[in-house]
Design a protein around this motif. Structure first.
Motif, PDB file in Angstrom:
ATOM      1  N   LYS A 133      -1.440   4.260 -42.539  1.00 36.02           N
ATOM      2  CA  LYS A 133      -0.171   3.725 -42.011  1.00 36.02           C
ATOM      3  C   LYS A 133      -0.343   2.607 -40.986  1.00 36.02           C
ATOM      4  O   LYS A 133       0.282   1.572 -41.105  1.00 36.02           O
ATOM      5  CB  LYS A 133       0.620   4.813 -41.275  1.00 36.02           C
ATOM      6  N   ALA A 181       1.197   5.749 -30.932  1.00 42.32           N
ATOM      7  CA  ALA A 181       0.640   5.281 -29.656  1.00 42.32           C
ATOM      8  C   ALA A 181       1.494   5.777 -28.488  1.00 42.32           C
ATOM      9  O   ALA A 181       0.966   6.053 -27.402  1.00 42.32           O
ATOM     10  CB  ALA A 181       0.569   3.750 -29.643  1.00 42.32           C
ATOM     11  N   TYR A 240       3.256   8.675 -28.338  1.00 40.92           N
ATOM     12  CA  TYR A 240       2.910  10.090 -28.091  1.00 40.92           C
ATOM     13  C   TYR A 240       1.530  10.175 -27.445  1.00 40.92           C
ATOM     14  O   TYR A 240       1.303  10.988 -26.542  1.00 40.92           O
ATOM     15  CB  TYR A 240       2.989  10.892 -29.393  1.00 40.92           C
ATOM     16  N   ARG A 241       0.622   9.318 -27.891  1.00 41.62           N
ATOM     17  CA  ARG A 241      -0.724   9.308 -27.298  1.00 41.62           C
ATOM     18  C   ARG A 241      -0.667   8.849 -25.838  1.00 41.62           C
ATOM     19  O   ARG A 241      -1.418   9.345 -24.989  1.00 41.62           O
ATOM     20  CB  ARG A 241      -1.645   8.385 -28.108  1.00 41.62           C
ATOM     21  N   ARG A 261      -7.255   6.380 -28.297  1.00 41.82           N
ATOM     22  CA  ARG A 261      -8.036   6.974 -29.395  1.00 41.82           C
ATOM     23  C   ARG A 261      -9.157   7.866 -28.879  1.00 41.82           C
ATOM     24  O   ARG A 261      -9.990   8.315 -29.667  1.00 41.82           O
ATOM     25  CB  ARG A 261      -8.649   5.886 -30.286  1.00 41.82           C
ATOM     26  N   SER A 283      -0.952  16.402 -30.584  1.00 35.77           N
ATOM     27  CA  SER A 283      -0.019  17.182 -31.412  1.00 35.77           C
ATOM     28  C   SER A 283       0.808  18.128 -30.567  1.00 35.77           C
ATOM     29  O   SER A 283       1.982  18.367 -30.866  1.00 35.77           O
ATOM     30  CB  SER A 283      -0.768  18.022 -32.454  1.00 35.77           C
ATOM     31  N   ALA A 315       3.473  16.063 -29.059  1.00 36.32           N
ATOM     32  CA  ALA A 315       4.483  15.672 -30.061  1.00 36.32           C
ATOM     33  C   ALA A 315       5.341  16.854 -30.503  1.00 36.32           C
ATOM     34  O   ALA A 315       6.395  16.660 -31.107  1.00 36.32           O
ATOM     35  CB  ALA A 315       3.793  15.039 -31.269  1.00 36.32           C
ATOM     36  N   ASP A 354       8.448  10.410 -38.239  1.00 35.58           N
ATOM     37  CA  ASP A 354       9.884  10.688 -38.320  1.00 35.58           C
ATOM     38  C   ASP A 354      10.701   9.409 -38.338  1.00 35.58           C
ATOM     39  O   ASP A 354      11.885   9.426 -38.041  1.00 35.58           O
ATOM     40  CB  ASP A 354      10.306  11.527 -37.099  1.00 35.58           C
ATOM     41  N   GLN A 355      10.060   8.286 -38.659  1.00 35.21           N
ATOM     42  CA  GLN A 355      10.770   7.012 -38.530  1.00 35.21           C
ATOM     43  C   GLN A 355      11.885   6.862 -39.561  1.00 35.21           C
ATOM     44  O   GLN A 355      12.985   6.434 -39.238  1.00 35.21           O
ATOM     45  CB  GLN A 355       9.776   5.840 -38.613  1.00 35.21           C
ATOM     46  N   ARG A 388     -10.524   7.609 -40.831  1.00 33.02           N
ATOM     47  CA  ARG A 388     -10.455   7.732 -39.376  1.00 33.02           C
ATOM     48  C   ARG A 388     -11.847   7.503 -38.774  1.00 33.02           C
ATOM     49  O   ARG A 388     -11.994   6.835 -37.752  1.00 33.02           O
ATOM     50  CB  ARG A 388      -9.911   9.118 -39.007  1.00 33.02           C
ATOM     51  N   ARG A 397      -3.867  18.937 -37.221  1.00 31.72           N
ATOM     52  CA  ARG A 397      -2.705  18.132 -36.813  1.00 31.72           C
ATOM     53  C   ARG A 397      -1.643  18.093 -37.912  1.00 31.72           C
ATOM     54  O   ARG A 397      -0.454  18.146 -37.632  1.00 31.72           O
ATOM     55  CB  ARG A 397      -3.145  16.712 -36.439  1.00 31.72           C
ATOM     56  N   ASP A 410       2.019  19.081 -37.184  1.00 31.52           N
ATOM     57  CA  ASP A 410       3.048  18.041 -37.350  1.00 31.52           C
ATOM     58  C   ASP A 410       4.093  18.441 -38.393  1.00 31.52           C
ATOM     59  O   ASP A 410       5.262  18.078 -38.283  1.00 31.52           O
ATOM     60  CB  ASP A 410       2.408  16.707 -37.775  1.00 31.52           C
ATOM     61  N   ARG A 462       6.436  21.852 -36.968  1.00 27.74           N
ATOM     62  CA  ARG A 462       7.223  21.897 -35.726  1.00 27.74           C
ATOM     63  C   ARG A 462       8.710  21.777 -36.060  1.00 27.74           C
ATOM     64  O   ARG A 462       9.092  21.106 -37.034  1.00 27.74           O
ATOM     65  CB  ARG A 462       6.778  20.790 -34.764  1.00 27.74           C
TER      66      ARG A 462
HETATM   67  O1   DC Z   1      -0.321   8.387 -35.958  1.00 33.42           O
HETATM   68  P1   DC Z   1      -1.112   8.982 -34.798  1.00 33.42           P
HETATM   69  O2   DC Z   1      -2.332   9.747 -35.238  1.00 33.42           O
HETATM   70  O3   DC Z   1      -1.446   7.991 -33.750  1.00 33.42           O
HETATM   71  O4   DC Z   1      -0.117  10.050 -34.146  1.00 33.42           O
HETATM   72  C1   DC Z   1      -0.489  10.791 -33.009  1.00 33.42           C
HETATM   73  C2   DC Z   1       0.286  12.097 -32.968  1.00 33.42           C
HETATM   74  O5   DC Z   1       1.654  11.861 -32.665  1.00 33.42           O
HETATM   75  C3   DC Z   1       0.229  12.943 -34.235  1.00 33.42           C
HETATM   76  O6   DC Z   1      -0.017  14.292 -33.869  1.00 33.42           O
HETATM   77  C4   DC Z   1       1.613  12.850 -34.792  1.00 33.42           C
HETATM   78  C5   DC Z   1       2.477  12.496 -33.615  1.00 33.42           C
HETATM   79  N1   DC Z   1       3.559  11.601 -33.968  1.00 33.42           N
HETATM   80  C6   DC Z   1       4.797  12.140 -34.135  1.00 33.42           C
HETATM   81  O7   DC Z   1       4.963  13.355 -34.031  1.00 33.42           O
HETATM   82  N2   DC Z   1       5.850  11.334 -34.406  1.00 33.42           N
HETATM   83  C7   DC Z   1       5.672  10.014 -34.536  1.00 33.42           C
HETATM   84  N3   DC Z   1       6.726   9.238 -34.797  1.00 33.42           N
HETATM   85  C8   DC Z   1       4.401   9.446 -34.392  1.00 33.42           C
HETATM   86  C9   DC Z   1       3.341  10.271 -34.115  1.00 33.42           C
END
Ligand code: DC
Length: 238
Positions: A26, A46, A48-49, A101, A110, A113, A142-143, A168, A191, A195, A198
């Motif tokens: 992605k 990024a 959430y990170r 990262r 996670s 998130a 969730d976009q 990765r 994860r 993910d 939840r």
């Molecule tokens: O895509 P990523 O690996 O950088 O995402 C990091 C964490 O954030 C992963 O556990 C999923 C979560 N996440 C989320 O819950 N909702 C999003 N819109 C983006 C990422």
């Protein structure tokens, strides 16, 4: 923003969402697609990170102190520098991009998130970014389902966990970070489970999304496919 705001059929408005699990390609694809189409690029993972990195810095016990993590997300606004490519991320003025990262952040994210309060804050921030950058490729979990349900074009990317772990690992190697393939694969599977199960904003394939399995496709070919789909769907607007 109401859902309808994102359907304004003008040349100034085009939201493309890309959702999918970790390592489905992605981030790389969203960034390259945005460059090809002349759109901005938003990496919501990024964000959430960024919250995870700040929570670790403050010594918050993330799984047991969701209230404090939510307060932190509320009081520590995240800002992207849109002049850089990819946009660097700042939390309360401090550049956190290089932390995003790191292993401890990846292990904690996670749990961050999964906190409903954090999701509410970041979903609002993402919709706000969508208003300020209405020509946007945005990627996350969730976009297309929650944040921009009326986006003009939605994709859902998937790949096997073995392929995703390898990607990765390659990405981390390029960044000069330590790589343990087994640990990466376990982390990815763990994860995925967190993910997808939840209650708030779980990873799902959004309604009307174009679903692509990228396991056996070179990313260049996936990129062409994404670009063609957008051009066919929205024509003159890109
Ligand atoms: O895509 P990523 O690996 O950088 O995402 C990091 C964490 O954030 C992963 O556990 C999923 C979560 N996440 C989320 O819950 N909702 C999003 N819109 C983006 C990422």
């Amino acid at each position: 923003m109401t859902a309808d705001d994102s359907t304004n059929p003008s040349a100034d408005h085009l939201i493309v969402t890309i959702d999918g699990p970790a390592g489905s390609g992605k981030s790389t694809l969203a960034r390259q697609l945005a460059a090809r189409l002349g759109l901005d690029f938003l990496d919501t993972g990024a964000m959430y990170r960024g919250v995870a990195a700040k929570a670790i810095e403050r010594g918050i016990d993330i799984p047991n102190e969701p209230y404090y993590v939510t307060e932190l997300a509320r009081n520590c606004p995240l800002r992207f520098d849109w002049a850089t490519d990819p946009p660097r991320l700042y939390a309360r003025g401090a550049d956190v991009t290089d932390r995003l990262r790191d292993r401890d952040v990846t292990d904690a994210v996670s749990d961050v998130a999964a906190i409903g309060g954090v999701r509410q804050v970041l979903v609002q921030e993402q919709r706000c970014i969508g208003r300020e950058h209405p020509r946007l490729v945005t990627e996350g979990r969730d976009q297309g389902s929650i944040v921009f349900p009326e986006a003009e074009v939605k994709f859902y990317l998937d790949a096997s966990s073995a392929v995703r772990a390898q990607r990765r690992a390659d990405q981390l190697r390029e960044m000069g970070k330590p790589v343990q393939l087994d640990a990466i694969r376990k982390n990815i599977i763990d994860r995925d489970r967190k993910d997808s199960t939840r209650p708030d904003g779980p990873l799902i394939c959004p309604d009307h999304a174009i679903k692509i399995d990228t396991s056996d496709m070179p990313l260049d070919a996936v990129l062409d496919l994404l670009e063609n789909n957008v051009r066919v769907k929205v024509g003159m607007r890109v």
